[in-house]
Design an enzyme around this catalytic site. Structure first.
Site, PDB file in Angstrom:
ATOM      1  N   GLU A 481      50.565  60.861  51.776  1.00  0.00           N
ATOM      2  CA  GLU A 481      51.653  60.954  52.737  1.00  0.00           C
ATOM      3  C   GLU A 481      52.968  61.024  51.963  1.00  0.00           C
ATOM      4  OE1 GLU A 481      51.090  58.921  56.299  1.00  0.00           O
ATOM      5  OE2 GLU A 481      52.881  59.787  57.164  1.00  0.00           O
ATOM      6  N   GLU A 746      52.692  47.949  56.060  1.00  0.00           N
ATOM      7  CA  GLU A 746      52.957  48.870  57.168  1.00  0.00           C
ATOM      8  C   GLU A 746      52.710  48.186  58.503  1.00  0.00           C
ATOM      9  OE1 GLU A 746      50.367  52.268  57.174  1.00  0.00           O
ATOM     10  OE2 GLU A 746      51.708  53.413  58.470  1.00  0.00           O
TER      11      GLU A 746
HETATM   12  C1  RAM Z   1      53.210  57.276  59.754  1.00  0.00           C
HETATM   13  C2  RAM Z   1      54.235  57.128  58.705  1.00  0.00           C
HETATM   14  C3  RAM Z   1      55.542  56.589  59.149  1.00  0.00           C
HETATM   15  C4  RAM Z   1      55.820  56.795  60.595  1.00  0.00           C
HETATM   16  C5  RAM Z   1      55.051  57.928  61.194  1.00  0.00           C
HETATM   17  C6  RAM Z   1      55.272  58.103  62.669  1.00  0.00           C
HETATM   18  O1  RAM Z   1      52.232  58.151  59.308  1.00  0.00           O
HETATM   19  O2  RAM Z   1      53.710  56.361  57.660  1.00  0.00           O
HETATM   20  O3  RAM Z   1      55.730  55.243  58.831  1.00  0.00           O
HETATM   21  O4  RAM Z   1      57.194  57.043  60.726  1.00  0.00           O
HETATM   22  O5  RAM Z   1      53.686  57.795  60.967  1.00  0.00           O
END
Ligand code: RAM
Length: 894
Positions: A481, A746
């Site tokens: 990512e 996260e």
């Molecule tokens: C995830 C990303 C990010 C977020 C989006 C919508 O994949 O890691 O943190 O902003 O989604």
């Protein structure tokens, strides 16, 4: 001591090397004296030309207290030249102090570029990946072998000065006479390459000599050719299929003559020992193919080919405007465990971004060493499921030397643990370390307290910043990512700007954000914009407005508002155009809502409309700062209408906001979406109920959670803010800390003792977004704040909050005007607060005691102290004016 300037900067950078337009000068001030201030400054700029120095500008005496963005108005700057600037500061007593600094220029006029973009010769064949590695699971043939480029040249005299300007479609390392040039890693960094590509500039005067010389480079794939993003199709080559190099060395003789050595088809090229190198897939290096002297003057280039000119396109070249990615720290191994013969697991004690440096001894030639990386362990083994398709695997074949040190040069990983496979014998912990990489910013915000858990949380936030400010602000640094998601960046920007000097980086990245804005005015979800991702999502696209505003507030320099104003207006008008009733339901793109909220569902139309109001408000304020009054008035009236529509749609008479979630109340309060103070108080009561009802835990998602502590404190419930902050139960900030986190996760429950790991599909252990509370450690607990209408901390409005869970808290912020320090400790008599106000305007300070006569300094009532004036006695607090200086105040607290 008079007032002295420090941290001299040019366009926000310390000694930048690539200035091409009239720069601005800034500095910070310090003084040991109370009441000190800058009365006037004087700037002189000299060009350091081969024949001697020449004065190119003299500002004259400028009477002002401003220390930010004094614009150069001298003779036009010439390309590839060094300049010295001298700053005199005159203080109120008439004393003057002098400081000097330097800067240098890049290529000022595009037609001064002569270098060609060069690439490999097509007759070249790839060194084969050794047969036993054909099982590498990704498409290696999408990646290019790192190649070497060399040009030998003769000099009859050592030039008086020599500067080199270089870039790559890919990533490069440059050498002059075998010495590495510059400190940048992964240069030129990632920008929206379709619009512009950065070049680096360096002084190489000391490296040249009479006779044979060489200039050489390694060139790898980087973001240009390699794998990036969440591309499930495993599609590399987003910008091009092959990397290219551009170098222009400019030599100035003593008599003023200038000569240029630039990339063209006379450069020789050959493959290197690095078979491939990729940010997501690691590096594969066979050191048996290494030729140690390849970059030295007169090296044997037998068997090399001539490079091929790709094109002469100089239109996208742009100088480096912020410090590039560097090696910043080296962490030793904390432990090494032998899992089985030839397989060790190493713990570096910190989840970080960078790479491993490993020294091996006495390994037979052709020993294959493999390094695997992971953020966490599962039953003692690396847990890599959460990396998705990324394969952070570095392979190194030894060449039989008695000792070899391996550190991959063209990749980076997010990891705390490394597995070393294939090493014959023991692994001495002293032979392995972790090298940390991120952009070269200064840490400007400090915090420490009597709570080890809180301190660890603050450090985790700082490590989140280190790990995710790698060329651009990314969401995460480990899985497939690593993208510039706008919401992550916008919720974290106030914290990032309070911890580190990242304003130049964010300002540069905002160009990518603007580049990706659609013709209709929609900002993207991510920048640089990868083709397959969308735009226009509430709170994501709004980053195009909130980040410039935050940069302006932190730096006090309105240049970012000038650059952003049109795109801000276009964004607001885009939303308005598609939502004529002013409730934002159309054109919502991916509409993520209050992402990752737990046990609550803040309505998406509410969140969107709140952001619509907020972005309109900030755009109006920005236009007012720029003196564009009429447009500001228009947007202010639009803002008033949005607030009205919002209240009609979502706010009830008793203060209930639709959905009754913490997120809904926080947005309404933080963005001032109320009619009057009475309504605000009713909404505030509902917020408190929502927090208490949830058992004083948070339910806010990542868009709104950063508002929780500041808003609770502001509505008079700092007790709840502190309770939430110190809570260790899920979901809370300290839950991950309690579970051993060294970065921000996260998800609140990335790992739990009951459930184990969260879904591997989306479970990063290094995502800074939930660390958005970090700014409040400085502005809330330490009280280092500026007034609502201030920018660049010109009007300090200090207001420490004495967290009952703490005995002491201490810290500082390097503001644009100078260092503000704030430390408090509690004893049986109350609080002792030590504070430093840097030279400049007096600060206001708000203390939670009701009588000024109880405030003392060194046992003496403050009414008798110099530098302190009591300006207001409120029912619950006292407001003081503090002239610049250091104070130690004692007072009781209720
Ligand atoms: C995830 C990303 C990010 C977020 C989006 C919508 O994949 O890691 O943190 O902003 O989604």
């Amino acid at each position: 001591m008079s007032v002295a300037a420090y941290d001299l900067s040019v366009d926000g950078q310390r000694e930048p090397q690539g200035i091409v337009t009239s720069p601005t000068f800034s500095w910070r001030l310090r003084s040991a004296d109370r009441g000190s201030r800058q009365l006037a400054y004087r700037i002189r700029v000299d060009a350091l030309l081969p024949g001697g120095r020449v004065r190119v500008w003299e500002s004259g005496r400028v009477e002002t207290i401003e220390t930010t963005a004094a614009r150069y108005r001298g003779y036009p700057l010439s390309s590839s030249a060094a300049y010295e600037w001298t700053l005199d500061i005159e203080d109120a007593t008439g004393e003057t102090s002098t400081t000097t600094s330097r800067f240098a220029t890049g290529i000022v006029h595009p037609d001064e570029w002569s270098a060609a973009w060069i690439g490999k010769n097509p007759v070249f064949r790839k060194t084969a990946v050794p047969p036993q590695d054909t099982d590498i699971s990704f498409t290696v043939n999408k990646l290019q072998q790192v190649r070497r480029f060399v040009r030998h040249f003769q000099l009859d005299a050592v030039p008086e000065s020599a500067r080199v300007h270089a870039s790559a479609r890919g990533i490069y390392r440059l050498y002059v006479n075998g010495t590495r040039v510059g400190t940048d890693e992964l240069a030129p960094g990632w920008t929206e390459y379709r619009d512009r590509i950065t070049y680096q500039s360096w002084d190489v005067s000391g490296l040249l000599r009479v006779g044979q010389n060489s200039i050489a480079a390694l060139l790898g794939d980087g973001w240009y050719v390699g794998f990036i993003g969440t591309d499930r199709r495993h599609q590399a080559q987003h910008y091009g299929k092959e990397p290219a190099l551009l170098v222009q060395l400019m030599l100035d003789a003593e008599d003023g003559g200038r000569s240029v050595i630039a990339t063209d088809d006379s450069w020789r090229e050959a493959p290197s020992e690095i078979i491939y190198a990729d940010q997501l897939m690691g590096q594969y290096e066979d050191s048996r193919h290494e030729e140690p002297d390849w970059h030295l003057p007169g090296s044997d280039l037998e068997g090399w080919s001539n490079a091929v000119v790709v094109d002469h396109d100089h239109s996208k070249l742009t100088p480096e405007v912020d410090p590039g990615v560097r090696r910043t720290l080296t962490l030793p191994a904390v432990s090494v465990t032998e899992r089985e013969p030839r397989r060790h697991i190493v713990d570096f004690g910190q989840n970080l971004v960078g790479r491993v440096s490993l020294t091996v001894r006495g390994q037979a030639a052709g020993t294959r060493i493999q390094l695997n990386h992971a953020e966490v362990l599962d039953a003692g083994e690396l847990y890599t499921a959460n990396l998705r398709t990324a394969e952070p695997v570095d392979v190194f074949w030894t060449n039989g030397a008695a000792e070899q040190t391996f550190e991959p040069r063209f990749t980076l990983h997010g990891f705390r643990f490394a597995e070393v496979q294939g090493l014959d014998g023991d692994l001495d912990p002293a032979d392995i370390s972790a090298v940390v990489l991120h952009n070269g910013f200064d840490i400007i915000g400090e915090f420490a307290s009597s709570s080890p858990a809180l301190d660890r949380l603050f450090r985790n936030i700082e490590w989140g910043l280190r790990g995710n400010f790698v060329s651009i602000p990314t969401d995460c640094p480990q899985r497939d990512e690593r993208l510039g998601w706008l919401a992550d960046a916008q919720v974290f920007a106030p914290t990032a700007l309070a911890i580190a000097d990242v304003a130049p980086l964010l300002r540069r990245w905002m160009r990518d954000v603007r580049s990706a804005q659609s013709d209709d005015g929609a900002f993207p979800d991510i920048a640089p914009h990868l083709i397959h991702l969308r735009e226009g999502a509430p709170a994501w696209g709004d980053g195009g407005v909130t980040i410039p505003w935050n940069i302006y507030r932190a730096t006090g320099d309105d240049v970012i508002l000038r650059e952003s104003a049109e795109s801000m207006i276009a964004w607001v008008r885009h939303i308005e155009r598609h939502n004529t009733d002013l409730i934002w339901r159309n054109q919502v793109g991916n509409n993520y809502g209050d992402w990752l909220q737990v046990g609550a569902e803040t309505r998406k139309d509410l969140l969107a409309t709140a952001y619509f109001a907020y972005s309109t408000d900030l755009t109006a304020r920005s236009l007012r700062v720029l003196g564009r009054t009429e447009e500001a008035d228009e947007l202010e009236s639009l803002h008033a209408r949005i607030v009205e529509a919002y209240r009609n749609e979502f706010v009830e008479a008793d203060g209930t906001v639709a959905g009754d979630t913490q997120g809904a109340y926080l947005l309404t309060l933080a963005f001032d979406l109320h009619a009057d103070e009475a309504e605000r108080a009713r909404i505030a009561n509902r917020l408190v109920e929502a927090v208490v009802r949830a058992g004083t835990t948070l339910t806010a998602g990542f868009v709104t959670v950063g508002l929780l502590c500041p808003i609770l404190a502001e509505i008079g419930r700092e007790d709840l803010a502190f309770q939430l902050l110190h809570n260790e139960q899920y979901p809370s900030w300290l839950y991950s800390v309690k579970n051993g986190a060294t970065t921000i996760w996260e998800r609140w429950d990335g790992w739990s003792s009951e459930g184990g790991f969260q879904s591997a599909r989306m479970n990063s252990f290094n995502h800074y977004s939930l660390g958005s509370v970090g700014e409040w450690f400085l502005s809330g607990i330490l009280g280092i704040r500026q007034s609502e209408t201030s920018a660049g901390f010109r009007q300090l409005a200090l207001a420490p909050r004495f967290d009952p869970h703490l005995d002491h808290a201490t810290g500082a912020l390097e503001t644009p005007r100078g260092r503000v320090e704030s430390s408090w400790k509690r004893d049986s008599n109350g609080i002792t607060w030590q504070v430093t106000v840097p030279p400049g305007p007096a600060a206001t300070a708000q203390l939670p005691c009701t009588s000024d006569s109880t405030i003392t300094e060194g046992g003496i009532e403050i009414s008798r102290s110099t530098g302190i004036t009591v300006t207001e006695l409120g029912s619950a607090c006292t407001t003081l004016q503090l002239e610049p200086g250091t104070y130690s105040l004692q007072f009781p607290v209720d």
